[in-house]
Design an enzyme around this catalytic site. Structure first.
Site, mmCIF file in Angstrom:
data_model
loop_
_atom_site.group_PDB
_atom_site.id
_atom_site.type_symbol
_atom_site.label_atom_id
_atom_site.label_comp_id
_atom_site.label_asym_id
_atom_site.label_seq_id
_atom_site.Cartn_x
_atom_site.Cartn_y
_atom_site.Cartn_z
ATOM 1 N N CYS A 143 21.444 -53.903 2.953
ATOM 2 C CA CYS A 143 21.401 -55.017 3.909
ATOM 3 C C CYS A 143 21.576 -54.564 5.357
ATOM 4 O O CYS A 143 20.758 -54.871 6.230
ATOM 5 C CB CYS A 143 22.423 -56.101 3.537
ATOM 6 S SG CYS A 143 24.156 -55.608 3.670
ATOM 7 N N HIS A 152 27.902 -58.717 3.807
ATOM 8 C CA HIS A 152 26.443 -58.860 3.761
ATOM 9 C C HIS A 152 25.910 -59.368 5.099
ATOM 10 O O HIS A 152 26.533 -60.186 5.768
ATOM 11 C CB HIS A 152 26.042 -59.831 2.642
ATOM 12 C CG HIS A 152 24.558 -59.830 2.399
ATOM 13 N ND1 HIS A 152 23.887 -58.721 1.924
ATOM 14 C CD2 HIS A 152 23.615 -60.785 2.597
ATOM 15 C CE1 HIS A 152 22.584 -59.017 1.824
ATOM 16 N NE2 HIS A 152 22.406 -60.254 2.231
ATOM 17 N N HIS A 197 16.344 -60.617 4.608
ATOM 18 C CA HIS A 197 17.398 -59.650 4.269
ATOM 19 C C HIS A 197 17.016 -58.806 3.065
ATOM 20 O O HIS A 197 16.026 -59.063 2.379
ATOM 21 C CB HIS A 197 18.724 -60.383 4.013
ATOM 22 C CG HIS A 197 18.750 -61.225 2.769
ATOM 23 N ND1 HIS A 197 19.891 -61.431 2.021
ATOM 24 C CD2 HIS A 197 17.768 -61.918 2.113
ATOM 25 C CE1 HIS A 197 19.619 -62.219 0.983
ATOM 26 N NE2 HIS A 197 18.353 -62.522 1.020
#
Length: 202
Positions: free
Chosen positions: A117, A166, A178
């Site tokens: 990520c 994240h 993402h």
């Protein structure tokens, strides 16, 4: 007078020794706790790997096909609207990330063929000539925080989960671009699918 000074110094040293001993105990407890957590995570990873290994070739192929179908469907369905980017740099970073849709998630990867990520977000901003930190937790402090989703603009970083583990890029119209997790690819997803914490404008 000299004896009193020595006694005072002894008291100070005793106090410092006591504080140091207490800190050492805290550190030992923390080390033990981290060791236990590491074992727990390694156990879960090993279990996940065992499950993957137990799948037949046909089941693995079906799983891969399902993931690919979900990613294609998300790309086909997404309506990004016409939100303006937060800045020219943010727009350039977002365009760079868009060019990587479909690239596989690999933990620790920073491109150019696979990403995790924060690897995706740091790579995207690097293409726009902007250096940002490597991890999601550090990226959370890399710019101006935006706590209202309605104030987000395209290219803003979007931070998720209480421990800030994240991060993605805001894509407009309530969507995030993402790299989700192992077994998936870079794709669009609704911002509401994860616990939003705040945005960060670089």
């Amino acid at each position: 007078e000299a004896l009193k000074k020595i006694q005072d110094k002894q008291r100070e040293l005793t106090q410092e020794r006591s504080e140091a001993s207490s800190k050492l105990k805290d550190l030992a407890a923390t080390r033990t706790e981290l060791g236990n957590k590491k074992k727990e995570v390694q156990g879960k990873l090993a279990e996940a790997q065992r499950l993957l290994n137990s799948l037949t070739a046909a089941e693995k192929a079906a799983l891969d096909a399902e993931q690919a179908r979900a990613s294609r469907a998300s790309a086909d369905r997404v309506q990004l609207g016409n939100s303006a980017p937060a800045s020219g740099r943010a727009g350039a970073a977002f365009s760079a990330a868009q060019s990587k849709i479909g690239s596989p998630y690999v933990y620790g990867a920073t491109g150019p063929s696979s990403y995790d990520c924060s690897g995706l977000t740091s790579w995207a901003y690097a293409q726009a000539g902007v250096g940002i930190p490597r991890t999601s937790q550090a990226q959370a402090n890399a710019g101006t925080r935006i706590y209202s989703q309605s104030q987000l603009q395209v290219g803003d970083l979007v931070i998720f989960y209480g421990d800030l583990h994240h991060v993605g890029l805001y894509a407009g119209n309530g969507q995030v671009l993402h790299a989700p997790r192992t077994g998936t690819v870079v794709r669009y997803e609704s911002i509401n699918n994860m616990p939003f914490q705040f945005g960060v404008r670089i």
